[in-house]
Design an enzyme around this catalytic site. Structure first.
Site, PDB file in Angstrom:
ATOM      1  N   SER A  16       0.840  -1.190   0.000  1.00 38.26           N
ATOM      2  CA  SER A  16       0.000   0.000   0.000  1.00 38.26           C
ATOM      3  C   SER A  16       0.872   1.236   0.000  1.00 38.26           C
ATOM      4  O   SER A  16       1.957   1.238   0.597  1.00 38.26           O
ATOM      5  CB  SER A  16      -0.879   0.011   1.259  1.00 38.26           C
TER       6      SER A  16
ATOM      7  N   TYR B  28      -0.876  -0.958  10.225  1.00 40.95           N
ATOM      8  CA  TYR B  28      -1.053  -1.364   8.834  1.00 40.95           C
ATOM      9  C   TYR B  28       0.055  -0.766   7.955  1.00 40.95           C
ATOM     10  O   TYR B  28       0.699  -1.477   7.177  1.00 40.95           O
ATOM     11  CB  TYR B  28      -2.429  -0.897   8.345  1.00 40.95           C
TER      12      TYR B  28
ATOM     13  N   LYS C  77       3.043  -2.676   5.879  1.00 39.10           N
ATOM     14  CA  LYS C  77       3.249  -2.484   4.444  1.00 39.10           C
ATOM     15  C   LYS C  77       4.669  -2.016   4.148  1.00 39.10           C
ATOM     16  O   LYS C  77       5.261  -2.411   3.140  1.00 39.10           O
ATOM     17  CB  LYS C  77       2.210  -1.517   3.874  1.00 39.10           C
TER      18      LYS C  77
ATOM     19  N   THR D  99     -13.545  -1.296  -2.831  1.00 41.86           N
ATOM     20  CA  THR D  99     -13.703  -2.700  -2.460  1.00 41.86           C
ATOM     21  C   THR D  99     -14.507  -2.792  -1.167  1.00 41.86           C
ATOM     22  O   THR D  99     -14.595  -1.820  -0.416  1.00 41.86           O
ATOM     23  CB  THR D  99     -12.333  -3.366  -2.234  1.00 41.86           C
TER      24      THR D  99
END
Length: 173
Positions: free
Chosen positions: A26, A52, A56, A85
């Site tokens: 990401s 997160y 990444k 998404t």
């Protein structure tokens, strides 16, 4: 998980003619400097967004390290761009509401990872690069101070190997 799965597959991949490993990362990693002191996020206040982004960043470093160590395998890591998404809708509802009219389709988000997996052109580029929109892009923003010394990158590999060994020793079978 990325480390355990990939290292388990390396012996098989080394035997293949056109072996490729593509990790979906990401652009969120651009805000994080590699931090090898707390890989399990056990210290301080937990911030899911930063954890997160740190994970990444680790994936990008892993890809670079694996590319150096395994010359017979083509490693790539990529950012799909922000796509509409179910995960984006549920995990980041505020972001989704603000950005829903400018998000990519799922197919647009998947384009580069599919291209990296099947295109002969992708393997003509050096192994270990970070991609977006089928193009290598920088892994650090200018003036962001996210570069890590080589010792930290080596330490990441060591700590992940230690963690994976603990996981393997406690797994059934």
């Amino acid at each position: 998980g990325t480390y355990i799965l990939t290292t388990a597959l390396l012996p098989l991949l080394e035997k293949e003619a056109d072996a490729r490993v593509i990790t979906v990362s990401s652009g969120g990693m651009l805000v994080q400097k590699l931090n090898v002191s707390d890989l399990q996020s056990g210290n301080g206040t937990f911030d899911g967004t930063m954890v997160y982004a740190q994970n990444k960043r680790q994936q990008v470093v892993l890809t670079e390290q694996w590319a150096k160590a395994h010359r017979n395998i083509h490693f790539s890591v990529m950012h799909p761009g922000w796509a509409d998404t179910p995960a984006v809708r549920s995990a980041m509802p505020d972001f989704y509401q603000k950005m829903k009219n400018s998000l990519r389709t799922e197919a647009q988000g998947a384009d580069t990872v599919v291209w990296l997996a099947v295109s002969p052109e992708a393997t003509k580029l050096p192994s270990g690069l970070f991609f977006q929109d089928r193009q290598p892009v920088p892994t650090h923003l200018p003036l962001a101070s996210t570069h890590s010394p080589p010792e930290d990158e080596e330490k990441l590999m060591e700590v992940l190997e230690e963690l994976s060994q603990k996981f393997k020793s406690t797994s059934p079978g």
